[in-house]
Structure formats: structure tokens, C-alpha cells
Write an enzyme that holds these catalytic residues in place. Structure first.
Site, mmCIF file in Angstrom:
data_model
loop_
_atom_site.group_PDB
_atom_site.id
_atom_site.type_symbol
_atom_site.label_atom_id
_atom_site.label_comp_id
_atom_site.label_asym_id
_atom_site.label_seq_id
_atom_site.Cartn_x
_atom_site.Cartn_y
_atom_site.Cartn_z
ATOM 1 N N LYS A 1 0.962 -1.021 0.065
ATOM 2 C CA LYS A 1 -0.137 -0.066 -0.011
ATOM 3 C C LYS A 1 1.256 1.300 0.045
ATOM 4 O O LYS A 1 1.924 1.523 0.338
ATOM 5 C CB LYS A 1 -0.812 -0.251 1.730
ATOM 6 C CG LYS A 1 -2.063 0.654 1.461
ATOM 7 C CD LYS A 1 -2.554 0.745 2.543
ATOM 8 C CE LYS A 1 -3.745 1.646 2.661
ATOM 9 N NZ LYS A 1 -4.504 1.303 4.582
ATOM 10 N N SER B 1 -9.647 1.384 3.969
ATOM 11 C CA SER B 1 -8.697 2.136 3.206
ATOM 12 C C SER B 1 -7.953 1.437 1.715
ATOM 13 O O SER B 1 -7.225 1.895 0.714
ATOM 14 C CB SER B 1 -7.413 3.242 3.877
ATOM 15 O OG SER B 1 -6.538 2.589 4.407
ATOM 16 N N SER C 1 -9.588 -1.659 7.940
ATOM 17 C CA SER C 1 -9.132 -0.629 6.887
ATOM 18 C C SER C 1 -8.749 -2.512 5.695
ATOM 19 O O SER C 1 -8.619 -1.668 4.529
ATOM 20 C CB SER C 1 -8.002 -0.175 6.705
ATOM 21 O OG SER C 1 -8.285 1.543 6.580
#
Lengths: 97, 467
Positions: free
Chosen positions: B77, B152, B176
Site C-alpha cells: 500500500k 482504506s 482497512s
């Protein structure tokens, strides 16, 4: 009502060092009121300190006060991402005029 | 078979048997990224050196080197620092930021021989549960193009589901990893707080940030976590417990007691309830016991989360001053500004007792209640999301409505327990996950249960039809 007035929004923005537009001040005034009013229900939760525990049983972790050279950035590395530098230093706005 | 559809285990077998090279595998993913990323926005940046890294892995293999992830193309990420690429956290504020060092997780993945194929998209700074708050294009759900991916870790969810990389990393602060896991039909893991180092991952909320994998299967996640986890001198909250080879111990004869927490099911959509109950029934059919429980403080978990985590956001983001790196604070997106404002207010003089301190006291009660309940059961089983993937833009106008998407995932962050979302039956034709929460540092049990759920449903066999 925890109503967050535009005046309070400006105060919080100052505390948070956050530039807000006039539009954002008004928008945040109503949105923050809405969110914080909802969060206010938490005051209904009766706290019993005898029935509470920290989320992990952690103790303080210390280390010797010694410089670990393998972790140090060189001056060049430290400055590499700054937009403004001056003679090997970060350049900031003057505090005193 | 297309090599991009392989699981970690089958890709590793293929590499070991010289059926294909890491360069070929990486190239196949790069071609798909080129074709689909302009529409799906899974990646913020593709690594221009990916094939060089793959070639180096192939050379190591030729020399007889054995490493746990040798030549495997995966994607951190974009809030995990990797010094060879920019790290934006999906915010224009860090558009040109090239880190001077690696996060511990990325160092471990590189030491394990992995190829970083690119950095995945996210709700900027981790601020969102839909994927819509990003400065680099909203990721689209591979199973329904006009719908959100969950956030997220939206880009990692999309990339793994759409076969754009083999595995992705994510940071789970309030759900997330589990949320995109649920909405993208992949496995999303939030390990115990303290299991994986947070060092070098751009901090959202230091007391709940948990780094973990997003993968196609439970076995992949188990192996990936065994590489990521462990004590780190650079993160004082990591613990010195040994890291098991979770993936080697997935099969078990153990009969578990599974807890259903009433508060997780209150007001849940009937279609969801039916699907979750069916999954529980399958576990019962395997001989596991079900126990119904109540954890009253769960009802207040979202306010506790909002008032403490947002205060940590305000504090952590105060370092971004545009002097040492990045642009000025006006480059923060509106959602980030909103969270900084709420967090600043929650902890400010005159309001802290009502908000922040009350939330911290409540958090301790929630943790206590979780601990008590987990003494009577091996795991909690429940939903991940209260509703199916919604249409992009549908909820964005009402921040409170958006925040409440997190209501079922935040409790495990507040208490530090490990949790996973494992894919089960679709609802309204859209992906859906089952959440399993276990005792602190008992990821092994969590993976064992998840593995059985996966055997029952085998959702990893589905492939989305990309547009």
C-alpha cells in the site's frame, strides 16, 4: 447540542494549523456539529474503572542513550526532500519580522 | 491457465519447477496493470524497476537460493515507505516524496526475495472505508465497476481481486484490510496490535495501526503474515513472541466454541443475516459449538474510535509542515481536514473530558469485556460490513453516514485483537466477507477457522469480469 459555530471552527483550525476556506468553515460548522452530536452519546456509557483494562499489557521499552549510527540520515539525505534549503539547512519563514 | 490467477503456493511451485520465471510472472502482471489500471486505479505508482527486481530474483534462484517469497510480485500500500519509489499515501501533499529509508515490512519482504511491482492506492492517509478519498483516482470494484472497493486498502483489494499482483499489504486502523477484503472477495487480515512492525508506515493512529496482508486465499495470508510479523527494535510496541509458520498448521481436528455477539447483529440487513447464519451453520456442521453473547460496550465502539483515533490523526499529521518534505498543509484533502478538526476538538482544553478522556475510559471497558468474553469462546464470528458495496459517490456527501460503515470493524482495533475477513456467499450478487476475531496473538486459531470457512465456500475460484 454540541453545536460547533463558525467561530469555534476558526478556533479549532488555528489550533490545528489548518488553512480553511470560508466555504469550508461553514460546511465544517454543520458537519462537525452533526458528527460530534452523534459521538456525544458516549456520555451515556457508565464507566466502571474496576471493569477496565488497557488494550495490551505493555510495559515501557527503553534503550541505552547511545547513538546508533546505522540509523542516522546524512545531512544530504535529510535535506533531500525539502523544497527550500539554504547552506545545508532547512529554510523556514522568519518568526520575527 | 493464466499465471496471474495463481495463488502464492501454486506460483511458488511453478517457479521452483522452472515452468516460468519471476520475470515472466512479473511481466504478465505488468501487462494486466497496463491494460486495467487506467480504469481501476489500483496502483498509484508502478515500479519501473519491477523487471530488474524480478531478474535479480531469478538469478538468485539459479544459484540455488531459497527464500520464502523469492520472485513473488506483490504490492505494498502506498503508505508503506520503500526508498526506491515515491510514497504518497495517496495525498498530493506527498506527491513528490521519495523516502530516505524503508519500512520494516518492506525490508522484510525484500529480504524474503519479493518483487515490488508497484504501490497501491488508498483513501489518503488511510482516511476512509470506501476508497473514494484519494487524490489518484477512485479504485473501482472488480466485481461491479460502478461500486466502491471498501477502504482504506482499496488499491490492494482491487489489485489482488483483479489479478494485477499476487498479494498486497494494507494497514488496518479501523477495518482497512477487512473492508476491501469483504467488498473485493479477497482475504483481508488485521493482525494483533504489536504483531507486525509499524516502523516506516506513515502513521494514521499509532495505537490502532495494524499492518497485514490482502491475498487470494487464507493459506497465502498465513504465509505472508509469517514473513511480515515479528519483533522490531524500531517499533517498541512489537512483542518478542516467536512467529509461527501459520500456513503449515492450518488443518486441525480441534472443535472450537464460536461466539456470536448480539450487538454485531442488531439492525443488520436480513439478507446479510441469512448469509452469515448460513456460514455459522456450516461451522456447526463441522462439530464446532456456537454460543450467543452480549458485549454491551460494542454499542459505543464507534464514538470511542472516532474520538480517540481522530485525535491521534491530528497529532500524527501535525508533522506535515511542508518544510522537511511534501507540500503545505492546504494540500490535505477535505476528509483529512475534517478528521484533523474533529480530533483536535476532541482532545482540546475544555472538551477533552467529555470526548477524548471518556472515549479512552470506554475503550478500556470494551477491552475488558472482549477479554472476559474470549475466555469463554475461541473466536467471535460476525459480519464485516452492515451493507453491500455501495455506488461510488452515493454516501460521500454525508460524513457521519460514511463513518458508520466502520461500526463492525473498529472494535477489534480498539481492543488490539486479531481479525480477518474471509469471503463467503455474495449478497445481492456482490462480494461479502465473514469476520473472525480471536484472542491476542492467536492468529493461528483465526487462520484455522478461516481456512475451514474457505473450504466451505471456495470463493477464490471466482474471477471478476473486468471491463
Amino acid at each position: 447540542m454540541s453545536s460547533i459555530s463558525p467561530k469555534l471552527v476558526k478556533h479549532i483550525a488555528k489550533l490545528a494549523n489548518l488553512p480553511l476556506s470560508a466555504g469550508q468553515i461553514n460546511k465544517f460548522s454543520s458537519q462537525l456539529s452533526n458528527v460530534l452530536d452523534f459521538m456525544g452519546q458516549l456520555s451515556k456509557l457508565k464507566i466502571d474503572p474496576k471493569k477496565a483494562s488497557p488494550h495490551l499489557d505493555l510495559t515501557n521499552v527503553t534503550r541505552e542513550d547511545k547513538i546508533d549510527t546505522s540509523r542516522i540520515l546524512t545531512q544530504k539525505q535529510a535535506l533531500s526532500q525539502a523544497r527550500k534549503t539554504h547552506q545545508g539547512y532547512f529554510l523556514v519563514k522568519a518568526i520575527f519580522s | 491457465m493464466d499465471v496471474t490467477e495463481l495463488t502464492l503456493k501454486s506460483a511458488q511451485t511453478g517457479l521452483e519447477q522452472n515452468r516460468f520465471t519471476s520475470v515472466e510472472l512479473t511481466q504478465s502482471y505488468l501487462e494486466r496493470i497496463k491494460k486495467y489500471n487506467p480504469k481501476y486505479h489500483a496502483f498509484v505508482t508502478v515500479n519501473p524497476q519491477a523487471l530488474v527486481e524480478a531478474k535479480a530474483a531469478d538469478q538468485l534462484r539459479a544459484k540455488g537460493k531459497k527464500l520464502p517469497l523469492l520472485g513473488i510480485p506483490l504490492a505494498p500500500k502506498d503508505n508503506f515507505l520503500y526508498s526506491k519509489m515515491r510514497s504518497t499515501a495517496a495525498s498530493k501533499l506527498l506527491d513528490n516524496y521519495i523516502p530516505q529509508y524503508d519500512s520494516t515490512v518492506v525490508s522484510k519482504l525484500k529480504a524474503a526475495g519479493a518483487v515490488v511491482i508497484g504501490k497501491t492506492n488508498l483513501d489518503f492517509w488511510g482516511h476512509g472505508s470506501s476508497g473514494e478519498h484519494t487524490d489518484y483516482g477512485i479504485p473501482h470494484n472488480p466485481y461491479a465497476f460502478d461500486r466502491v472497493t471498501g477502504g482504506s486498502s482499496s488499491g490492494s483489494g482491487t489489485a489482488v481481486a483483479a489479478d494485477l499482483c499476487l498479494m498486497g499489504t494494507g494497514s488496518d486502523t479501523g477495518g482497512s484490510n477487512r473492508q476491501p477484503g469483504s467488498y473485493c472477495n479477497v482475504v483481508g487480515v488485521k493482525p494483533t496490535y504489536g504483531r507486525v512492525s509499524r516502523y516506516g508506515v506513515i502513521a494514521m493512529a499509532s495505537s490502532t495501526d495494524s499492518m497485514g496482508p490482502l491475498t487470494k486465499t487464507v493459506e497465502d495470508a498465513a504465509k505472508f503474515l509469517s514473513v511480515m510479523a515479528g519483533h522490531d527494535l524500531l517499533d517498541a510496541t512489537t512483542v518478542k513472541l516467536p512467529v509461527p509458520h501459520y500456513h503449515l498448521n492450518l488443518e486441525t481436528e480441534r472443535k472450537f466454541t464460536l461466539g456470536l455477539i448480539a450487538e454485531y447483529f442488531e439492525g443488520l440487513d436480513k439478507k446479510y443475516l441469512k448469509v452469515i447464519e448460513a456460514a455459522v451453520k456450516k461451522l456447526e456442521d463441522r462439530g464446532h459449538q456456537v454460543k450467543r453473547l452480549s458485549i454491551p460496550a460494542v454499542k459505543y465502539a464507534y464514538p470511542m474510535y472516532c474520538l480517540t483515533v481522530f485525535a491521534e490523526i491530528a497529532s500524527n499529521l501535525s508533522r506535515f509542515d511542508g518544510i522537511r518534505y511534501g507540500y503545505d498543509r492546504d494540500a490535505f484533502g477535505e476528509e483529512t481536514k475534517r478528521r484533523i478538526m474533529i480530533g483536535t476538538h476532541s482532545a482540546s482544553s475544555g472538551y477533552a473530558d467529555k470526548y477524548y478522556n471518556q472515549a479512552m475510559a470506554g475503550r478500556k471497558m470494551l477491552t475488558y469485556q472482549f477479554k472476559q468474553a474470549l475466555e469463554t469462546v475461541d473466536a467471535f464470528i460476525g459480519p464485516v460490513f452492515p451493507f453491500p458495496p455501495f455506488k461510488i459517490g452515493e454516501r460521500e456527501t454525508d460524513p457521519l453516514k460514511m463513518y458508520l460503515s466502520d461500526v463492525l470493524t473498529v472494535p477489534a482495533n480498539l481492543t488490539g485483537n486479531p481479525a480477518v475477513s474471509v469471503p463467503i456467499e455474495f449478497v445481492n450478487g456482490l462480494p461479502n466477507g465473514l469476520q473472525i476475531i480471536c484472542k491476542h496473538f492467536d492468529e493461528q486459531t483465526m487462520f484455522q477457522i478461516a481456512h475451514q470457512v474457505e473450504e466451505d465456500y471456495q470463493m477464490y475460484k471466482l474471477r471478476p469480469k473486468l471491463v
